[in-house]
Motif scaffolding. Structure first.
Motif, PDB file in Angstrom:
ATOM      1  N   THR A 101       0.822  -1.217   0.000  1.00  0.00           N
ATOM      2  CA  THR A 101       0.000   0.000   0.000  1.00  0.00           C
ATOM      3  C   THR A 101       0.849   1.257   0.000  1.00  0.00           C
ATOM      4  N   GLY A 105      -0.707   2.352  -3.333  1.00  0.00           N
ATOM      5  CA  GLY A 105      -1.893   3.101  -2.956  1.00  0.00           C
ATOM      6  C   GLY A 105      -3.193   2.346  -3.053  1.00  0.00           C
ATOM      7  N   GLN A 106      -3.149   1.006  -3.080  1.00  0.00           N
ATOM      8  CA  GLN A 106      -4.364   0.215  -3.229  1.00  0.00           C
ATOM      9  C   GLN A 106      -4.565  -0.726  -2.045  1.00  0.00           C
ATOM     10  N   TYR A 107      -5.842  -0.914  -1.696  1.00  0.00           N
ATOM     11  CA  TYR A 107      -6.176  -1.881  -0.666  1.00  0.00           C
ATOM     12  C   TYR A 107      -5.845  -3.296  -1.162  1.00  0.00           C
ATOM     13  N   THR A 466      -2.243   3.371   2.908  1.00  0.00           N
ATOM     14  CA  THR A 466      -2.303   3.723   1.490  1.00  0.00           C
ATOM     15  C   THR A 466      -2.009   5.199   1.263  1.00  0.00           C
ATOM     16  N   TYR A 469       1.194   6.753  -0.274  1.00  0.00           N
ATOM     17  CA  TYR A 469       1.333   6.816  -1.737  1.00  0.00           C
ATOM     18  C   TYR A 469       0.988   8.216  -2.243  1.00  0.00           C
ATOM     19  N   ALA A 492      -5.713   5.897  -1.771  1.00  0.00           N
ATOM     20  CA  ALA A 492      -4.992   6.831  -0.917  1.00  0.00           C
ATOM     21  C   ALA A 492      -5.693   8.184  -0.850  1.00  0.00           C
TER      22      ALA A 492
END
Length: 741
Positions: A101, A105-107, A466, A469, A492
């Motif tokens: 993350t 920036g992603q779950y 996140t 990011y 994010a």
């Protein structure tokens, strides 16, 4: 395969034309030019990103916690006072999902990095080389990017079949320079102390990895001996020179031959190949020129205390940068991950207990060692800032740090909650690392730098891992919403406004965390069971017995607690315990998610039923806060749903309904697009080209184009692309076989 655009040393991060052709995702992340982008005219801020391993918020007194005996962290405290302390930050419950993350920036349900990556996990559950990672983004702004130490977002050579990009994987993910290791932490302690012990089964009496002196261990200790170094050379060491000759030799990267004098030839029994906890490593180096090097454990450069070596390498890279060259340095400290092994006494505060006499297995000792590992990291973190030119030492030896006089943002964060055995009161050791409860995901976050207005303050608003990011992009002047394609969801949220505007209102209304089961080849048996008594939990995550034991676990696989054949499941473990007249243990869930708002937290657990073999989903609801020194935690006795939702009062019921709807809506945004290996939102010719490359790389084994998850990239996967050519991705409520309801 003929590669239309040959790789050049400056472009080792894109070794194959297939990735270079993936324009929708790598639009601003790559260039076919041999010349790196020109640095911007105005000097952009540098970024020093430091990740502490398994250090939850419970450990640090600068956040109001630390229990009765907090580790002494004067340098972290000074950095915190010089910046902003984010007191409500969530990570993912384990390291790999969190670290993914930071840089994508992603779950986890979007990236499929659902849990700590182990050797049986396919490339599908590793960070994709097609992702627009932070270093790729920053590179387009003229930044050079380095990563030192632990990364753990890819496969490793423990199972090369599942690491298609090999030792160059970190280059392919965007970093210009890498010097570290791909595995999840230091290897187990070598209880033979480098082959000194002669037990035939390989186990020895030196449970801390070194030979103690005779006062500490009259039976196995030694007060004199020969210290052999990996690079050659030997010196004789006695207690007349140092307190513990064996420990001193280990700290120097050597192996101590007790009671012996130096010989012309090194004794054959001394083993420099076996790793020994924090004092050895298997270092991979991806140079800025695109070369790959390796320092195995028998190399002098791979021996010594890890935290010190990590700091040395980070300092060397930063000092080698031109003054007008913006950079981002990510330091993944191994500390304070298991195994719990005493650090060098020289790195510890005056009066710290001498670990030379520890056996490193007793719980009370492990708690002391955990403190010391964090204290040693704090010492080296201060040295990192000083030697990088960001701070200085005062006359009293204290850190003098004035970030407003630098051009560097310092970000310090934990990757997940604390390891169960070392959790500080009043936090919950049974709901710590690897769980979505507060003790498992509530981590410290400190940001300091010239951007900070009104330093030495706290922000209580929710932040997610996140969000790093977006923060890194903001600092570098990148508008993520403008450059990341709409087909790629970014989870994010912004952080920079909290730094520049002290009274900025909350940006997040909710926070989210998740841990699940990584993708392994269809038909692969899960790892053997491991029971962690401090968490009263059985899990099947660790393929090796030593890794289980490093986590304070009891191995129920072959040769373990249940005998030579072992057991094959946690259900079998509970049957075995019941037969022995012992209490059963909780079974680690298949998937765990949590979502919170300002006051309430919903936890959703999906567990396998030992009776039916199917999966059962349960919800829990808690009223929580971040008060110090005693926060309201999500302990078992505070579950508001214990008597069912029908018994909830109106306010918690409304919050439960809202959170349940928000969680379901978020999970329903998962994209399903068979054949779209580069995840650019469409199945097209680029996917066929990429499949061709990976079908020939690494003998066509695991890759991001293995759509049927059989561990092979072959014609069956090509057929899936052909069947779906022209398909555009759509949001689906299906959870792609992960059992989420």
């Amino acid at each position: 395969m003929t590669i239309p655009t040959p790789p050049t040393p400056a472009r080792r991060g894109l070794r194959f034309a297939a990735l270079a052709a993936a324009a929708p995702l790598l639009w601003a992340c790559s260039s076919d030019s041999d010349t790196p982008p020109e640095p911007p005219q105005a000097q952009s801020p540098n970024i020093l990103f430091v990740v502490m391993d398994d250090v939850g918020v419970d450990q640090l007194r600068s956040f109001g916690y630390g229990g009765a005996t907090p580790p002494s962290t004067p340098n972290i405290d000074i950095i915190a006072q010089a910046g902003v302390r984010f007191r409500n930050t969530w990570s993912m419950p384990t390291c790999s999902p969190t670290r993914a993350t930071f840089f994508d920036g992603q779950y986890p349900f979007r990236s499929d990095v659902m849990n700590a990556i182990v050797s049986t996990d396919l490339a599908n559950s590793q960070v994709s080389p097609f992702a627009p990672t932070t270093p790729k983004l920053l590179k387009e702004q003229g930044y050079l990017n380095a990563l030192i130490g632990k990364v753990h977002i890819s496969g490793s050579d423990v199972n090369p079949a599942n690491n298609p990009l090999g030792d160059d994987v970190i280059h392919d993910l965007g970093w210009d320079y890498f010097e570290g290791y791909l595995d999840g932490g230091p290897f187990p302690i070598d209880t033979t102390a480098g082959g000194v012990a002669s037990e035939s089964d390989g186990a020895g009496p030196y449970t801390c990895g070194f030979v103690p002196n005779t006062r500490q261990d009259p039976v196995n200790g030694a007060d004199a001996g020969a210290c052999y170094l990996a690079g050659g050379g030997c010196s004789e060491v006695t207690t007349q020179d140092v307190t513990s000759p064996g420990r001193t030799c280990l700290e120097q990267g050597g192996i101590f031959d007790p009671g012996a004098s130096c010989q012309a030839s090194r004794p054959a029994n001394l083993d420099f190949d076996t790793q020994n906890g924090y004092y050895t490593g298997d270092w991979i180096i991806n140079t800025i020129d695109g070369e790959i090097d390796r320092l195995p454990p028998d190399n002098a450069g791979a021996r010594g205390y890890r935290t010190t070596l990590e700091t040395d390498r980070a300092v060397a890279w930063i000092k080698d940068r031109a003054p007008d060259q913006p950079w981002m340095m990510s330091v993944g400290y191994s500390a304070a991950h298991t195994p719990l092994q005493p650090p060098p006494q020289a790195l510890l505060p005056a009066g710290s207990p001498d670990g030379g006499g520890f056996d490193c297995t007793a719980t009370a000792q492990q708690r002391i060692i955990s403190n010391q590992i964090i204290e040693a990291m704090d010492h080296e973190l201060g040295r990192l800032l000083v030697e990088a030119g960001l701070a200085s030492y005062g006359n009293d030896g204290s850190l003098q740090y004035e970030p407003e006089n630098t051009n560097t943002m310092v970000v310090l964060i934990g990757d997940n909650g604390t390891f169960a055995a070392t959790v500080k009161a009043p936090f919950d050791a049974t709901r710590s690392k690897a769980t979505p409860y507060q003790t498992g995901v509530w981590v410290p976050l400190v940001v300091a730098g010239p951007q900070v207005v009104d330093p030495n303050r706290e922000v209580g608003h929710m932040v997610n891992s996140t969000d790093m990011y977006r923060l890194f992009a903001e600092v570098a002047g990148i508008d993520l919403d403008a450059v990341v394609p709409a087909s790629r969801t970014v989870d994010a949220e912004s952080v920079l406004p909290y730094l520049t505007q002290p009274d900025h209102p909350a940006i997040r209304d909710t926070n989210f965390t998740q841990v699940g089961t990584n993708i392994s080849a269809e038909g692969t048996e899960p790892p053997p069971p491991c029971v962690v008594p401090s968490a009263n939990t059985c899990l099947q995550l660790f393929p090796q017995e030593g890794v289980c034991e490093d986590q304070g676990g009891e191995w129920y696989g072959p040769g373990g607690v249940a005998g030579p054949d072992g057991l094959d499941s946690c259900c079998a473990v509970n049957d075995y315990l019941a037969e022995q007249g012992q209490d059963t243990v909780a079974i680690f869930p298949h998937t765990q998610t949590a979502m919170r708002n300002e006051n309430y937290k919903l936890v959703r657990m999906e567990r396998q039923s030992c009776d039916t073999g199917g999966f059962e989903t349960t919800d829990e609801l808690y009223l929580i806060n971040e008060h110090a020194p005693v926060p309201a935690l999500d302990t078992a006795d505070r579950n508001l749903l214990v008597n069912g939702e029908g018994n909830l009062a109106p306010e918690p019921y409304q919050n439960y309904e809202t959170l349940r709807g928000q969680l379901d809506a978020l999970l329903a945004t998962e994209i399903s697009c068979p054949g779209d290996g580069n995840r650019d939102g469409v199945v097209n010719q680029e996917d066929l080209s990429n499949w061709q490359f990976f079908s020939e790389l690494n003998d066509g084994r695991s890759s991001w184009y293995d759509f049927n998850h059989d561990g092979l990239t072959n014609e069956a996967d090509r057929a899936i692309i052909q069947e779906n050519l022209g398909q555009r991705c759509e949001v689906t409520t299906a959870m792609a076989g992960r059992g989420m309801s």
